[in-house]
Design a protein around this motif. Structure first.
Motif, mmCIF file in Angstrom:
data_model
loop_
_atom_site.group_PDB
_atom_site.id
_atom_site.type_symbol
_atom_site.label_atom_id
_atom_site.label_comp_id
_atom_site.label_asym_id
_atom_site.label_seq_id
_atom_site.Cartn_x
_atom_site.Cartn_y
_atom_site.Cartn_z
ATOM 1 N N ARG A 125 38.107 48.960 42.922
ATOM 2 C CA ARG A 125 38.876 49.567 44.002
ATOM 3 C C ARG A 125 40.252 49.983 43.488
ATOM 4 O O ARG A 125 40.741 49.436 42.480
ATOM 5 C CB ARG A 125 39.053 48.588 45.157
ATOM 6 N N PRO A 126 40.915 50.918 44.137
ATOM 7 C CA PRO A 126 42.247 51.332 43.678
ATOM 8 C C PRO A 126 43.270 50.220 43.899
ATOM 9 O O PRO A 126 43.217 49.499 44.903
ATOM 10 C CB PRO A 126 42.550 52.559 44.548
ATOM 11 N N ASN A 127 44.168 50.074 42.941
ATOM 12 C CA ASN A 127 45.232 49.077 43.082
ATOM 13 C C ASN A 127 46.303 49.525 44.067
ATOM 14 O O ASN A 127 46.999 48.699 44.663
ATOM 15 C CB ASN A 127 45.876 48.800 41.723
ATOM 16 N N ARG A 128 46.432 50.840 44.215
ATOM 17 C CA ARG A 128 47.454 51.376 45.121
ATOM 18 C C ARG A 128 46.824 52.426 46.025
ATOM 19 O O ARG A 128 46.051 53.262 45.570
ATOM 20 C CB ARG A 128 48.598 52.005 44.308
ATOM 21 N N ILE A 129 47.152 52.355 47.308
ATOM 22 C CA ILE A 129 46.645 53.338 48.268
ATOM 23 C C ILE A 129 47.602 54.532 48.288
ATOM 24 O O ILE A 129 48.818 54.347 48.442
ATOM 25 C CB ILE A 129 46.531 52.723 49.673
ATOM 26 N N PRO A 130 47.107 55.751 48.124
ATOM 27 C CA PRO A 130 47.987 56.922 48.131
ATOM 28 C C PRO A 130 48.721 57.074 49.467
ATOM 29 O O PRO A 130 48.305 56.516 50.495
ATOM 30 C CB PRO A 130 47.025 58.101 47.903
ATOM 31 N N GLU A 131 49.815 57.812 49.442
ATOM 32 C CA GLU A 131 50.556 58.100 50.666
ATOM 33 C C GLU A 131 49.749 59.115 51.493
ATOM 34 O O GLU A 131 49.629 60.278 51.130
ATOM 35 C CB GLU A 131 51.934 58.674 50.331
#
Length: 361
Positions: A265-271
């Motif tokens: 899974r992505p470590n950071r969720i995009p804005e």
């Protein structure tokens, strides 16, 4: 419609109808300058005053007593026509000024064709009495003019009916769309939650003998998830809550982990703006539910950017071209937002092609 709304609408009708009473200035002036006896002028004045009051009350109480719409309109018209007849000896042909008000009561309250047929009756009564008792020489051009308002009122009534039907259809369509949206939301919530509950319960059953502590932990998770799902269903039905992407991503990781599926899974969720973020959350929930329920996968990857979301697994792939209700609901939800959903094999041509679901806005 509530009683308060009904009374408010009736008061508005009374104000709108009362504005046109200004045209009764003609018979009032004719009454003042009439050559009739004082007794007839007094009768005419009282009849005119009662006509104004009665016309306004006919809007506030269109169905007096237990009379229905037809009976109420007929009763008010008969009463007001009688008052008009009482003004004829004093005002003569100016009594024709009252006729459009009698017509309006019938035209705007009775259904076709009764509105047209009945609206002619009070006009004929007044015209007949004028011809019988006074017959002034210029009455021949006043009679056709008396029917001009009727020619104008009937198209207005038809347009008003058409607008009401359109408004009613728009309300029904909006209600149907709202029900469909709530149904999709409840399906997504329960589909995801019940899948995770089933997986965790099955795991707890297997662990109950050899690892009671772990089994108890899994059952505690089931209990917590059940309470959370109940709250989400209630909130969705009342349209008070929409899924949150960060919390949904965490829930997806928990569900996949409970099913023994390794997660990337992505470590950071995009804005992402609120509306796309909520849409991605719904789609992520449905896609992960399908992975847990149908894929028999050992690995699942979740990736996202500002405009795309993809969920890929290494499972057995699609069983056929027929899509379930959850995926159809996802497609419709994304289509309504101006995007598209693509479902394809993750590894075409292999024994386990897997599945890739991509949402693009």
């Amino acid at each position: 419609m509530t009683q308060t709304q009904l009374q408010t609408n009736r008061r508005a009708d009374m104000v709108f109808g009362g504005v046109w009473l200004v045209f009764l200035v003609s018979p009032i002036f004719a009454l003042v300058g009439s050559d009739a006896s004082l007794a007839w002028r007094v009768v005419g004045g009282l009849a005119t005053a009662l006509f104004i009051v009665g016309f306004l009350l006919s809007h506030l109480h269109p169905t007096p007593g237990r009379l229905g719409t037809f009976g109420g309109a007929t009763a008010w018209t008969a009463f007001l026509t009688g008052l008009v007849v009482m003004t004829i000896p004093a005002v003569g042909p100016y009594a024709m000024t009252f006729v459009p008000f009698l017509m309006a009561i019938l035209v705007f309250r009775l259904p076709p064709p009764w509105d047209l047929v009945s609206a002619v009756v009070p006009a004929l009564v007044v015209i007949g009495l004028l011809l019988l008792f006074s017959a002034p020489p210029h009455l021949n051009w006043q009679i056709p003019i008396a029917f001009v308002p009727l020619v104008m009122m009937l198209p207005l009534r038809r347009v008003s009916d058409a607008m009401e039907r359109q408004a009613s259809l728009r309300e029904e369509l909006a209600l149907s769309q709202q029900r469909e949206r709530v149904g999709r939301d409840v399906h997504d919530i329960l589909g995801h939650s019940l899948t995770v509950i089933a997986v965790k319960t099955d795991l707890a059953r297997k662990l109950v003998d050899r690892d009671p502590e772990r089994a108890r932990t899994e059952l505690d998770d089931v209990l917590e998830l059940t309470r959370s799902s109940l709250g989400e269903v209630r909130a969705t039905v009342t349209q008070l809550q929409t899924p949150n992407l960060p919390s949904q991503l965490a829930a997806a990781e928990t569900a996949l982990g409970a099913a023994g599926i390794r997660v990337e899974r992505p470590n950071r969720i995009p804005e992402i703006d609120d509306a796309p973020s909520q849409l991605f959350a719904w789609c992520l929930r449905e896609a992960v539910t399908n992975v847990v329920r149908h894929s028999q996968a050992t690995w699942c990857s979740i990736a996202m950017s500002e405009t795309t979301l993809s969920v890929t697994d290494d499972g057995v792939g699609r069983a056929g071209e027929k899509e379930g209700a959850g995926l159809r609901g996802m497609r419709q939800r994304v289509l309504d937002a101006g995007g598209k959903v693509t479902v394809s094999d993750a590894r075409p041509g292999t024994s386990r092609p897997g599945t890739r679901v991509e949402v693009t806005l």
